[in-house]
Enzyme design. Structure first.
Site, PDB file in Angstrom:
ATOM      1  N   ASP A 198       0.865  -1.175   0.000  1.00 59.01           N
ATOM      2  CA  ASP A 198       0.000   0.000   0.000  1.00 59.01           C
ATOM      3  C   ASP A 198       0.903   1.228   0.000  1.00 59.01           C
ATOM      4  O   ASP A 198       1.878   1.284   0.752  1.00 59.01           O
ATOM      5  CB  ASP A 198      -0.881  -0.009   1.262  1.00 59.01           C
ATOM      6  CG  ASP A 198      -2.285   0.476   0.989  1.00 59.01           C
ATOM      7  OD1 ASP A 198      -2.415   1.603   0.479  1.00 59.01           O
ATOM      8  OD2 ASP A 198      -3.244  -0.267   1.291  1.00 59.01           O
TER       9      ASP A 198
ATOM     10  N   GLU B 151      -6.324   3.889  -6.135  1.00 60.98           N
ATOM     11  CA  GLU B 151      -7.651   4.101  -5.534  1.00 60.98           C
ATOM     12  C   GLU B 151      -8.094   5.500  -5.930  1.00 60.98           C
ATOM     13  O   GLU B 151      -7.428   6.484  -5.635  1.00 60.98           O
ATOM     14  CB  GLU B 151      -7.573   3.981  -4.006  1.00 60.98           C
ATOM     15  CG  GLU B 151      -8.950   3.992  -3.364  1.00 60.98           C
ATOM     16  CD  GLU B 151      -8.942   4.420  -1.910  1.00 60.98           C
ATOM     17  OE1 GLU B 151      -9.870   4.030  -1.198  1.00 60.98           O
ATOM     18  OE2 GLU B 151      -8.030   5.156  -1.485  1.00 60.98           O
TER      19      GLU B 151
ATOM     20  N   HIS C 255     -11.261  -3.218   2.940  1.00 59.77           N
ATOM     21  CA  HIS C 255     -11.245  -2.838   4.367  1.00 59.77           C
ATOM     22  C   HIS C 255     -12.069  -1.589   4.667  1.00 59.77           C
ATOM     23  O   HIS C 255     -12.206  -1.221   5.831  1.00 59.77           O
ATOM     24  CB  HIS C 255      -9.796  -2.619   4.801  1.00 59.77           C
ATOM     25  CG  HIS C 255      -9.171  -1.440   4.104  1.00 59.77           C
ATOM     26  ND1 HIS C 255      -8.925  -1.421   2.746  1.00 59.77           N
ATOM     27  CD2 HIS C 255      -8.788  -0.241   4.567  1.00 59.77           C
ATOM     28  CE1 HIS C 255      -8.412  -0.248   2.419  1.00 59.77           C
ATOM     29  NE2 HIS C 255      -8.307   0.492   3.501  1.00 59.77           N
ATOM     30  N   ASP C 256     -12.574  -0.919   3.632  1.00 62.13           N
ATOM     31  CA  ASP C 256     -13.388   0.291   3.830  1.00 62.13           C
ATOM     32  C   ASP C 256     -14.868   0.042   3.568  1.00 62.13           C
ATOM     33  O   ASP C 256     -15.689   0.943   3.754  1.00 62.13           O
ATOM     34  CB  ASP C 256     -12.966   1.394   2.848  1.00 62.13           C
ATOM     35  CG  ASP C 256     -11.592   1.949   3.133  1.00 62.13           C
ATOM     36  OD1 ASP C 256     -11.141   1.883   4.293  1.00 62.13           O
ATOM     37  OD2 ASP C 256     -10.961   2.460   2.175  1.00 62.13           O
TER      38      ASP C 256
HETATM   39  O1  ISL Z   1     -13.901   4.589   3.502  1.00 64.03           O
HETATM   40  C1  ISL Z   1     -14.444   5.320   2.753  1.00 64.03           C
HETATM   41  C2  ISL Z   1     -15.831   5.231   2.669  1.00 64.03           C
HETATM   42  O2  ISL Z   1     -16.317   6.120   3.619  1.00 64.03           O
HETATM   43  C3  ISL Z   1     -13.781   6.329   1.952  1.00 64.03           C
HETATM   44  O3  ISL Z   1     -14.222   7.595   2.138  1.00 64.03           O
HETATM   45  C4  ISL Z   1     -12.301   6.242   2.202  1.00 64.03           C
HETATM   46  O4  ISL Z   1     -11.930   7.027   3.257  1.00 64.03           O
HETATM   47  C5  ISL Z   1     -11.645   6.634   0.939  1.00 64.03           C
HETATM   48  O5  ISL Z   1     -12.013   5.647   0.056  1.00 64.03           O
HETATM   49  C6  ISL Z   1     -10.152   6.639   1.060  1.00 64.03           C
HETATM   50  O6  ISL Z   1      -9.695   5.435   1.568  1.00 64.03           O
HETATM   51  C7  ISL Z   1      -8.332   5.263   1.746  1.00 64.03           C
HETATM   52  O7  ISL Z   1      -7.703   6.367   2.364  1.00 64.03           O
HETATM   53  C8  ISL Z   1      -8.077   6.640   3.699  1.00 64.03           C
HETATM   54  C9  ISL Z   1      -8.099   5.403   4.589  1.00 64.03           C
HETATM   55  O8  ISL Z   1      -8.785   5.697   5.784  1.00 64.03           O
HETATM   56  C10 ISL Z   1      -8.766   4.236   3.918  1.00 64.03           C
HETATM   57  O9  ISL Z   1      -8.695   3.092   4.726  1.00 64.03           O
HETATM   58  C11 ISL Z   1      -8.085   4.045   2.597  1.00 64.03           C
HETATM   59  O10 ISL Z   1      -8.513   2.909   1.914  1.00 64.03           O
HETATM   60  C12 ISL Z   1      -7.061   7.616   4.216  1.00 64.03           C
HETATM   61  O11 ISL Z   1      -5.769   7.125   4.000  1.00 64.03           O
END
Ligand code: ISL
Length: 585
Positions: free
Chosen positions: A120, A285, A359-360
């Site tokens: 990551d 992403e 994971h989100d």
């Molecule tokens: O999780 C989400 C849905 O509410 C998204 O808003 C998410 O925060 C967004 O997709 C970005 O995600 C990534 O960056 C974030 C981190 O918290 C997430 O786990 C990661 O996948 C900040 O680094």
């Protein structure tokens, strides 16, 4: 700082020779990626938190499943404000997860089984405890401009209400600006206040990131999953977004996402790290990406990324204009048509990534399937069939191969995720009923995906000898890896077969995609065509029996049945969550 050019090896270096693995051109197109969220995967030392040795001890599970790549969510040094997505040292491992030696051992164990490792890459922001930010806090420092520092809004006293430089909301509730008393200025944080945004307009920032990436490639990693990479280029003026009534801060995606220099930065990174030259897997992403942007970013001729994660299909079950917490019924036709639009948009140029969860996101079977005991296994299998039948690289999130489900927290004190905790505080302070907020969290909280992987039916599901940092889902007694591996009819073996098919059938990798029955409320049907071979996939994505209208899918009499959820039956009448994959020719 060593320059990227100097540190880029022409071929595998001797020091890392044991850890390098061959990467043929375009290898990632026939690969299946498995995502590990290390905190929740496997705990080797009884502290209740998953770690790298825990993963290494479980690599045979991944080899048995047959995946080609592991994407490892962040294991770098971090205060863990956002579970490692707040990095204080890009070049070290957090003691919670182990050491650099542990990571080297993991790379070796994976490579020995032919599995590649994708790290990551979280470079839109660092932790506020990163040395760069510590230095940047001093207005006289050479690194002041490495982050987005701004004075208070004109006419306002710094630190008072309304004085934030812009009206932008953070992803994690509240303002995206944090006041720093010492210097009297604010810094931008699109996520938590412990995640200050790096200023990519500054070329020194970019070179420092590329140099760091090069060192990871030299260490033996095979690619990068790039966290919110489309936020690295913002509209540089940093201006207010159109105000929304009743809201102090607004979600200003048009201002901070997909900025004018995004593709320039990606091209520069690709050249400086040799992303394409070294055949590394790159996936960005990109919340808020359109098909059009994704096509440009993944067009090999542009030298940017291999693929991006779209967010469109995971936004279809929210209310129009609402946030992720404003839940709406999902329409199957809209879901099918959305994925089909991405298939068509990237059919000739570019490449898709395919995912149901991560994971989100909530657990796939709870969100898109039916996690009741009666339908859990078949709906998890059918969802996997549909996902893997699309054209693109599939991503499997840990536990998805077991049909793991959402958790069932009834009290806010059970939640650990900063997004959920902040949202609860903000929404209830604005007057929303706690039961309503808890209702949204139950469906949408990121903690749903973060409960420990269920390995067996022993205490704590075999995840830890200690107390897990997040409670194990009580259904572990039934839903666990040991049971799934032992049962030839399990989700695990269904997915294993899908992965095997990808490795053996070029039509599944390259075949042209066509959606059938786009408006059908229950049936997801599609074909993939390559030369004179046609793959026919028919799936009932509902918990009721379904009838395939006569003459709407190719005749599969005499065709080879490659995979199905149910024994016997026909393609004309499907049981709840029944799916079938046939090969003609
Ligand atoms: O999780 C989400 C849905 O509410 C998204 O808003 C998410 O925060 C967004 O997709 C970005 O995600 C990534 O960056 C974030 C981190 O918290 C997430 O786990 C990661 O996948 C900040 O680094």
């Amino acid at each position: 700082m060593s320059s990227p050019e100097q540190s880029r090896p022409q071929q595998a270096t001797t020091s890392a020779a044991g850890r390098q693995i061959e990467r043929a051109p375009g290898w990632w197109k026939s690969a299946v990626v498995y995502q590990i969220y290390p905190r929740s995967f496997a705990d080797s030392n009884g502290d209740g938190v998953g770690d790298i040795p825990g993963i290494t001890a479980r690599v045979d599970h991944l080899a048995d499943l047959g995946v080609d790549v592991v994407w490892l969510s962040p294991v770098y040094a971090s205060p863990q404000d956002d579970n490692g997505y707040d990095i204080s040292d890009y070049e070290d491992i957090d003691p919670t997860f182990g050491s650099l030696a542990d990571l080297d051992a993991l790379i070796e164990a994976l490579h020995a089984r032919g599995i590649k490792l994708v790290m990551d890459l979280v470079v839109n922001h660092t932790s506020d405890e990163h040395a760069w930010f510590a230095e940047s806090r001093d207005p006289a420092s050479a690194k002041r401009d490495w982050y987005w520092w701004r004075p208070a809004r004109k006419g306002f006293t710094a630190g008072t209400e309304g004085a934030e430089p812009t009206n932008w909301a953070s992803f994690f509730s509240g303002s995206a600006w944090q006041f720093d008393e010492q210097s009297g200025e604010y810094y931008l944080h699109l996520f938590s206040r412990k995640q200050p945004d790096l200023n990519w307009e500054n070329p020194e920032v970019r070179q420092a990131v590329y140099a760091m990436m090069n060192r990871w490639v030299e260490r033996g990693v095979d690619g990068f999953r790039m966290d919110v990479i489309n936020l690295i280029s913002k509209q540089p003026e940093l201006r207010d977004a159109p105000a929304e009534s009743g809201r102090a801060f607004v979600f200003a995606a048009d201002e901070f996402a997909n900025g004018p220099r995004l593709e320039e930065f990606l091209q520069e990174m690709n050249a400086a790290v040799g992303l394409d030259a070294r055949q590394l897997l790159t996936v960005g992403e990109m919340p808020g990406s359109t098909i059009e942007l994704a096509r440009r970013v993944t067009d090999p001729a542009n030298g940017e990324l291999n693929m991006v994660f779209t967010f469109e299909h995971v936004g279809l079950d929210t209310q129009p204009g609402g946030s992720k917490w404003d839940i709406a019924e999902l329409s199957l036709p809209r879901l099918k048509q959305n994925l089909a639009a991405w298939q068509e948009g990237l059919a000739d140029v570019g490449w898709n990534s395919l995912y149901w969860d991560n994971h989100d996101q909530p657990r796939a079977v709870s969100r898109f399937g039916d996690d009741s005991p009666r339908h859990r296994v078949n709906s998890a299998k059918t969802l996997a069939t549909v996902q893997h039948a699309h054209r693109g690289t599939p991503y499997v999130y840990q536990g998805e191969e077991l049909g793991m489900t959402n958790t069932q927290f009834v009290d806010i004190s059970a939640y650990r995720d900063i997004e959920s905790v902040n949202y609860y505080a903000e929404a209830t302070s604005l007057g929303l009923a706690p039961e309503q907020v808890l209702g949204s969290l139950a469906v949408r909280s990121r903690d749903n995906a973060r409960t420990p992987v269920q390995w067996d039916d022993s205490s704590q599901a075999g995840f830890t000898q200690g107390i897990p940092w997040l409670p194990v889902n009580p259904n572990y007694v039934v839903v666990n890896a040991a049971a799934a591996v032992a049962d030839p009819g399990s989700t695990f073996h269904h997915l294993r077969r899908l992965i095997e098919l990808r490795h053996t059938l070029p039509v599944l990798v390259e075949g042209r995609f066509q959606l059938l029955l786009p408006d059908h409320e229950q049936i997801w049907a599609l074909t993939r065509t390559l030369g004179d071979q046609v793959l026919v996939v028919v799936a009932n994505c509902s918990s009721r029996p379904a009838v395939v209208p006569a003459g709407t899918v190719p005749d599969v009499r005499g065709a080879q049945l490659l995979l199905s959820t149910h024994e016997g039956g026909t393609t004309a009448e499907l049981a709840p969550w029944e799916s079938r994959v046939h090969l003609i020719g």
